[in-house]
Design an enzyme around this catalytic site. Structure first.
Site, PDB file in Angstrom:
ATOM      1  N   GLY A  46       0.826  -1.202   0.000  1.00 13.36           N
ATOM      2  CA  GLY A  46       0.000   0.000   0.000  1.00 13.36           C
ATOM      3  C   GLY A  46       0.855   1.244   0.000  1.00 13.36           C
ATOM      4  N   GLN A  51       3.030   9.931   1.427  1.00 14.44           N
ATOM      5  CA  GLN A  51       4.318   9.261   1.221  1.00 14.44           C
ATOM      6  C   GLN A  51       4.997   9.675  -0.091  1.00 14.44           C
ATOM      7  OE1 GLN A  51       2.619   5.132   2.161  1.00 14.44           O
ATOM      8  NE2 GLN A  51       4.742   4.997   2.853  1.00 14.44           N
ATOM      9  N   CYS A  88       6.997  -0.449   6.370  1.00 14.71           N
ATOM     10  CA  CYS A  88       6.502   0.740   5.685  1.00 14.71           C
ATOM     11  C   CYS A  88       7.538   1.192   4.671  1.00 14.71           C
ATOM     12  CB  CYS A  88       6.245   1.834   6.719  1.00 14.71           C
ATOM     13  SG  CYS A  88       5.671   3.382   6.012  1.00 14.71           S
ATOM     14  N   LEU A  89       7.085   1.543   3.463  1.00 18.89           N
ATOM     15  CA  LEU A  89       8.020   1.991   2.419  1.00 18.89           C
ATOM     16  C   LEU A  89       8.762   3.264   2.835  1.00 18.89           C
ATOM     17  CD1 LEU A  89       5.881   1.372  -0.804  1.00 18.89           C
ATOM     18  CD2 LEU A  89       7.737  -0.040   0.107  1.00 18.89           C
ATOM     19  N   HIS A 130      -3.061   0.778   8.354  1.00 19.21           N
ATOM     20  CA  HIS A 130      -1.728   1.378   8.199  1.00 19.21           C
ATOM     21  C   HIS A 130      -1.782   2.586   7.255  1.00 19.21           C
ATOM     22  CE1 HIS A 130       2.806   0.917   7.662  1.00 19.21           C
ATOM     23  NE2 HIS A 130       2.472   1.737   6.702  1.00 19.21           N
ATOM     24  N   GLU A 131      -2.422   2.392   6.099  1.00 18.67           N
ATOM     25  CA  GLU A 131      -2.435   3.468   5.093  1.00 18.67           C
ATOM     26  C   GLU A 131      -3.320   4.628   5.530  1.00 18.67           C
ATOM     27  OE1 GLU A 131      -0.132   3.305   3.022  1.00 18.67           O
ATOM     28  OE2 GLU A 131       0.277   1.164   3.182  1.00 18.67           O
ATOM     29  N   HIS A 134      -1.569   6.988   7.781  1.00 19.80           N
ATOM     30  CA  HIS A 134      -0.683   7.937   7.088  1.00 19.80           C
ATOM     31  C   HIS A 134      -1.406   9.253   6.795  1.00 19.80           C
ATOM     32  CE1 HIS A 134       3.150   6.006   6.233  1.00 19.80           C
ATOM     33  NE2 HIS A 134       2.570   4.908   5.787  1.00 19.80           N
TER      34      HIS A 134
HETATM   35 ZN    ZN Z   1       3.486   3.122   5.568  1.00 21.52          ZN
END
Ligand code: ZN
Length: 153
Positions: A46, A51, A88-89, A130-131, A134
Site C-alpha cells: 500500500g 508518502q 513501511c516503504l 496502516h495506510e 498515514h
Molecule cells: Zn506506511
C-alpha cells in the site's frame, strides 16, 4: 505514469494531516496512476499520498486481492484484534509488531466518483489501518509493541 519519490521518516510531510479531495479531476487521476506505479516499483502492499509528498486523502492498496484506489477513505467498522509484523516503504529496513483489528470495513470514493464500501481481513485489514493512519500523520512505529531488525532474525 511516473514513479514518484517516496518520502522517508523524518520528513515533515509524513507527520501532517492530509486534506480531503473535493473534486476528482485529471490531476487526481494522474496522482492515482503514479501512486500505483510507485507502490508496484517498490513491491509495496500500500501507499498513501503523503508518502509521495501530497497531502491529500488518497490511498492505493494491493494486498493480493486486487488493486484498490481509495479517495477520502474512512474506517466505518472494525472487529477483533491481531498482532502481526508490518513494515513501511517510508521506513526502510525496519519492521515492527503492531496490533490491528482482524477485520476492517472502509467507506471511500473510487476514481469514477462512486461511493464504495469494502471489508478486508488479515493483510488487507492491516493495510487499510496502516495506510489510513498515514493520512493523519501517524506511522506504525508510533503504535508498534516491538521493533524487529530483519537483518538479525
Ligand atoms: Zn506506511
Amino acid at each position: 505514469m511516473a514513479s514518484r519519490l517516496i518520502r522517508k521518516v523524518g520528513e515533515d510531510v509524513l507527520r501532517k494531516k492530509a486534506r480531503p479531495v473535493d473534486q476528482i479531476d485529471n490531476k487526481i487521476l494522474v496522482l492515482l496512476d503514479d501512486m500505483v506505479e510507485t507502490m508496484r516499483a517498490a513491491n509495496g502492499v500500500g501507499l498513501a499520498a503523503p508518502q509521495v509528498g501530497v497531502l491529500k486523502r488518497i490511498v492505493v492498496i494491493d494486498a493480493g486481492e486486487g488493486l484498490l484506489e481509495l479517495i477520502n477513505p474512512e474506517i466505518v467498522a472494525t472487529e477483533g484484534a491481531v498482532i502481526d509484523v508490518e513494515g513501511c516503504l517510508s521506513i526502510p529496513g525496519k519492521m515492527g509488531e503492531v496490533e490491528r483489528p482482524a477485520k476492517v470495513t472502509v467507506k471511500y470514493t473510487d476514481r469514477t466518483g462512486k461511493e464504495v464500501t469494502a471489508t478486508g481481513e488479515g493483510l488487507l485489514a492491516r493495510a487499510f489501518c496502516h495506510e489510513l493512519d498515514h493520512l493523519d500523520g501517524v506511522l506504525y512505529i508510533d503504535k508498534a509493541k516491538r521493533m524487529i531488525d530483519p537483518d538479525e532474525e
